[in-house]
Design a protein around this motif. Structure first.
Motif, PDB file in Angstrom:
ATOM      1  N   ILE A 158       0.857  -1.187   0.000  1.00  0.00           N
ATOM      2  CA  ILE A 158       0.000   0.000   0.000  1.00  0.00           C
ATOM      3  C   ILE A 158       0.894   1.238   0.000  1.00  0.00           C
ATOM      4  O   ILE A 158       1.793   1.368   0.831  1.00  0.00           O
ATOM      5  CB  ILE A 158      -0.920   0.028   1.234  1.00  0.00           C
ATOM      6  CG1 ILE A 158      -1.820  -1.206   1.249  1.00  0.00           C
ATOM      7  CG2 ILE A 158      -1.766   1.300   1.258  1.00  0.00           C
ATOM      8  CD1 ILE A 158      -2.655  -1.341   2.501  1.00  0.00           C
ATOM      9  N   VAL A 160       1.075   5.126   0.800  1.00  0.00           N
ATOM     10  CA  VAL A 160       0.350   6.021   1.710  1.00  0.00           C
ATOM     11  C   VAL A 160       0.919   7.418   1.562  1.00  0.00           C
ATOM     12  O   VAL A 160       2.090   7.646   1.878  1.00  0.00           O
ATOM     13  CB  VAL A 160       0.472   5.561   3.181  1.00  0.00           C
ATOM     14  CG1 VAL A 160      -0.393   6.438   4.072  1.00  0.00           C
ATOM     15  CG2 VAL A 160       0.107   4.094   3.345  1.00  0.00           C
ATOM     16  N   ILE A 179      -5.136   2.902   6.954  1.00  0.00           N
ATOM     17  CA  ILE A 179      -4.919   2.340   5.611  1.00  0.00           C
ATOM     18  C   ILE A 179      -5.966   1.290   5.248  1.00  0.00           C
ATOM     19  O   ILE A 179      -6.122   0.951   4.078  1.00  0.00           O
ATOM     20  CB  ILE A 179      -3.497   1.756   5.449  1.00  0.00           C
ATOM     21  CG1 ILE A 179      -3.254   0.624   6.439  1.00  0.00           C
ATOM     22  CG2 ILE A 179      -2.451   2.846   5.575  1.00  0.00           C
ATOM     23  CD1 ILE A 179      -1.931  -0.094   6.245  1.00  0.00           C
ATOM     24  N   ASP A 180      -6.708   0.785   6.235  1.00  0.00           N
ATOM     25  CA  ASP A 180      -7.757  -0.195   5.959  1.00  0.00           C
ATOM     26  C   ASP A 180      -9.116   0.457   5.707  1.00  0.00           C
ATOM     27  O   ASP A 180     -10.062  -0.225   5.334  1.00  0.00           O
ATOM     28  CB  ASP A 180      -7.882  -1.179   7.123  1.00  0.00           C
ATOM     29  CG  ASP A 180      -6.714  -2.161   7.154  1.00  0.00           C
ATOM     30  OD1 ASP A 180      -6.183  -2.485   6.074  1.00  0.00           O
ATOM     31  OD2 ASP A 180      -6.332  -2.591   8.255  1.00  0.00           O
ATOM     32  N   GLU A 182     -11.826   2.297   3.684  1.00  0.00           N
ATOM     33  CA  GLU A 182     -12.082   2.417   2.248  1.00  0.00           C
ATOM     34  C   GLU A 182     -12.160   3.871   1.781  1.00  0.00           C
ATOM     35  O   GLU A 182     -11.841   4.165   0.625  1.00  0.00           O
ATOM     36  CB  GLU A 182     -13.375   1.686   1.881  1.00  0.00           C
ATOM     37  CG  GLU A 182     -13.240   0.185   1.961  1.00  0.00           C
ATOM     38  CD  GLU A 182     -14.477  -0.532   1.451  1.00  0.00           C
ATOM     39  OE1 GLU A 182     -15.360   0.139   0.870  1.00  0.00           O
ATOM     40  OE2 GLU A 182     -14.543  -1.761   1.627  1.00  0.00           O
ATOM     41  N   TYR A 184     -10.255   6.224   2.252  1.00  0.00           N
ATOM     42  CA  TYR A 184      -8.943   6.761   1.883  1.00  0.00           C
ATOM     43  C   TYR A 184      -8.300   5.996   0.728  1.00  0.00           C
ATOM     44  O   TYR A 184      -7.288   6.438   0.187  1.00  0.00           O
ATOM     45  CB  TYR A 184      -7.988   6.720   3.082  1.00  0.00           C
ATOM     46  CG  TYR A 184      -8.458   7.541   4.260  1.00  0.00           C
ATOM     47  CD1 TYR A 184      -8.605   8.922   4.154  1.00  0.00           C
ATOM     48  CD2 TYR A 184      -8.767   6.940   5.471  1.00  0.00           C
ATOM     49  CE1 TYR A 184      -9.038   9.684   5.238  1.00  0.00           C
ATOM     50  CE2 TYR A 184      -9.198   7.699   6.562  1.00  0.00           C
ATOM     51  CZ  TYR A 184      -9.337   9.060   6.432  1.00  0.00           C
ATOM     52  OH  TYR A 184      -9.770   9.808   7.493  1.00  0.00           O
ATOM     53  N   GLN A 185      -8.852   4.851   0.361  1.00  0.00           N
ATOM     54  CA  GLN A 185      -8.214   3.984  -0.624  1.00  0.00           C
ATOM     55  C   GLN A 185      -8.604   4.351  -2.050  1.00  0.00           C
ATOM     56  O   GLN A 185      -9.734   4.749  -2.314  1.00  0.00           O
ATOM     57  CB  GLN A 185      -8.584   2.525  -0.346  1.00  0.00           C
ATOM     58  CG  GLN A 185      -8.070   2.020   0.980  1.00  0.00           C
ATOM     59  CD  GLN A 185      -8.533   0.595   1.264  1.00  0.00           C
ATOM     60  OE1 GLN A 185      -9.320   0.024   0.523  1.00  0.00           O
ATOM     61  NE2 GLN A 185      -8.030   0.030   2.343  1.00  0.00           N
ATOM     62  N   GLN A 186      -7.645   4.192  -2.939  1.00  0.00           N
ATOM     63  CA  GLN A 186      -7.891   4.410  -4.367  1.00  0.00           C
ATOM     64  C   GLN A 186      -6.881   3.594  -5.160  1.00  0.00           C
ATOM     65  O   GLN A 186      -5.849   3.185  -4.622  1.00  0.00           O
ATOM     66  CB  GLN A 186      -7.779   5.900  -4.703  1.00  0.00           C
ATOM     67  CG  GLN A 186      -6.427   6.514  -4.373  1.00  0.00           C
ATOM     68  CD  GLN A 186      -6.437   8.032  -4.496  1.00  0.00           C
ATOM     69  OE1 GLN A 186      -7.406   8.692  -4.181  1.00  0.00           O
ATOM     70  NE2 GLN A 186      -5.334   8.591  -4.969  1.00  0.00           N
ATOM     71  N   CYS A 194       3.195  -0.066  -5.869  1.00  0.00           N
ATOM     72  CA  CYS A 194       2.181  -0.406  -4.873  1.00  0.00           C
ATOM     73  C   CYS A 194       0.919  -0.884  -5.569  1.00  0.00           C
ATOM     74  O   CYS A 194       0.673  -0.588  -6.737  1.00  0.00           O
ATOM     75  CB  CYS A 194       1.883   0.777  -3.956  1.00  0.00           C
ATOM     76  SG  CYS A 194       1.315   2.272  -4.785  1.00  0.00           S
ATOM     77  N   LEU A 196      -2.186  -0.432  -4.139  1.00  0.00           N
ATOM     78  CA  LEU A 196      -3.276   0.420  -3.700  1.00  0.00           C
ATOM     79  C   LEU A 196      -2.669   1.676  -3.122  1.00  0.00           C
ATOM     80  O   LEU A 196      -1.552   1.661  -2.609  1.00  0.00           O
ATOM     81  CB  LEU A 196      -4.067  -0.330  -2.614  1.00  0.00           C
ATOM     82  CG  LEU A 196      -5.444   0.208  -2.215  1.00  0.00           C
ATOM     83  CD1 LEU A 196      -6.420   0.066  -3.375  1.00  0.00           C
ATOM     84  CD2 LEU A 196      -5.957  -0.581  -0.996  1.00  0.00           C
ATOM     85  N   ALA A 198      -3.391   4.922  -0.427  1.00  0.00           N
ATOM     86  CA  ALA A 198      -4.207   5.528   0.618  1.00  0.00           C
ATOM     87  C   ALA A 198      -3.781   6.992   0.728  1.00  0.00           C
ATOM     88  O   ALA A 198      -2.642   7.288   1.088  1.00  0.00           O
ATOM     89  CB  ALA A 198      -4.025   4.811   1.945  1.00  0.00           C
ATOM     90  N   ASP A 199      -4.696   7.896   0.409  1.00  0.00           N
ATOM     91  CA  ASP A 199      -4.391   9.319   0.437  1.00  0.00           C
ATOM     92  C   ASP A 199      -4.803   9.893   1.793  1.00  0.00           C
ATOM     93  O   ASP A 199      -5.989  10.087   2.074  1.00  0.00           O
ATOM     94  CB  ASP A 199      -5.134  10.033  -0.693  1.00  0.00           C
ATOM     95  CG  ASP A 199      -4.734  11.512  -0.789  1.00  0.00           C
ATOM     96  OD1 ASP A 199      -4.002  12.001   0.098  1.00  0.00           O
ATOM     97  OD2 ASP A 199      -5.159  12.171  -1.749  1.00  0.00           O
TER      98      ASP A 199
END
Length: 203
Positions: A158, A160, A179-180, A182, A184-186, A194, A196, A198-199
């Motif tokens: 991931i 980040v 980070i888990d 959703e 924040y995930q893209q 990576c 995935l 995570a912003d």
């Protein structure tokens, strides 16, 4: 040095300043040592471009400031002309000792590289060698840092993104949970390193 608190403070300052062995702590000023003295730490700084420069011992009382602020205090002191009273000047080992009063000094802000180092140190530990969390990083523009992390026993890397100007202490503590989430995930189509992204730059 027999006081356990002095010893802990001394060790914390020593660990914190190790980074500056590889980079100037201020323009034309290099770290040459961290020395213990009762109730204080003395930081040896060589001023000048060459080996002929003078070395000064800046003494900072342990009870005056937390170790984290010491690099900023030194940057402030080394960046401009300072005036010291005769009671604050002495000598040891052929070096001029200058006793600082941190409560009267505004620490110079930590540069981005120093902030990044704080984050990276906090997320990496020799104890994590078997199941490391932080496995890489990349400095980006606009005070952003991309961390590459891998959760224990879960596949995939991931990326980040965090801002070095944000609330870093709280963010570091919350990172494994965030980070888990959703929200924040893209996907990360532009970063082959990576799976995935995570912003957390707005966290």
């Amino acid at each position: 040095m027999t006081d356990p608190e002095d010893r802990q403070q001394q060790a914390a300052v020593t660990r914190l300043l190790l980074y500056y062995l590889n980079a100037p702590i201020a323009e034309n000023c290099r770290l040459h040592g961290v020395l213990p003295t009762p109730g204080a730490v003395r930081i040896a700084i060589q001023a000048g471009d060459d080996e002929e420069g003078d070395t000064f011992l800046y003494e900072i009382p342990h009870d005056a400031v937390a170790p984290y602020y010491i690099p900023g205090i030194l940057r402030t002191v080394l960046a401009g002309t300072q005036l010291y009273g005769s009671s604050d000047i002495s000598e040891a080992m052929g070096m001029t000792v200058i006793r600082l009063h941190p409560e009267e000094i505004t620490p110079d802000p930590e540069p981005e590289q120093g902030q990044a180092l704080t984050v990276l140190r906090a997320l990496s530990s020799p104890d994590d060698d078997e199941h490391p969390f932080l496995i890489g990083f990349l400095m980006l523009d606009n005070s952003r840092l991309r961390l590459y992390v891998q959760r224990p026993e879960q596949p995939g890397v991931i990326g980040v993104d965090i801002l070095l100007t944000g609330p870093l202490t709280a963010l570091i503590a919350s990172l494994p949970t965030l980070i888990d989430e959703e929200q924040y995930q893209q996907p990360a189509p532009d970063d082959p390193h990576c799976d995935l992204l995570a912003d957390l730059t707005n966290w």
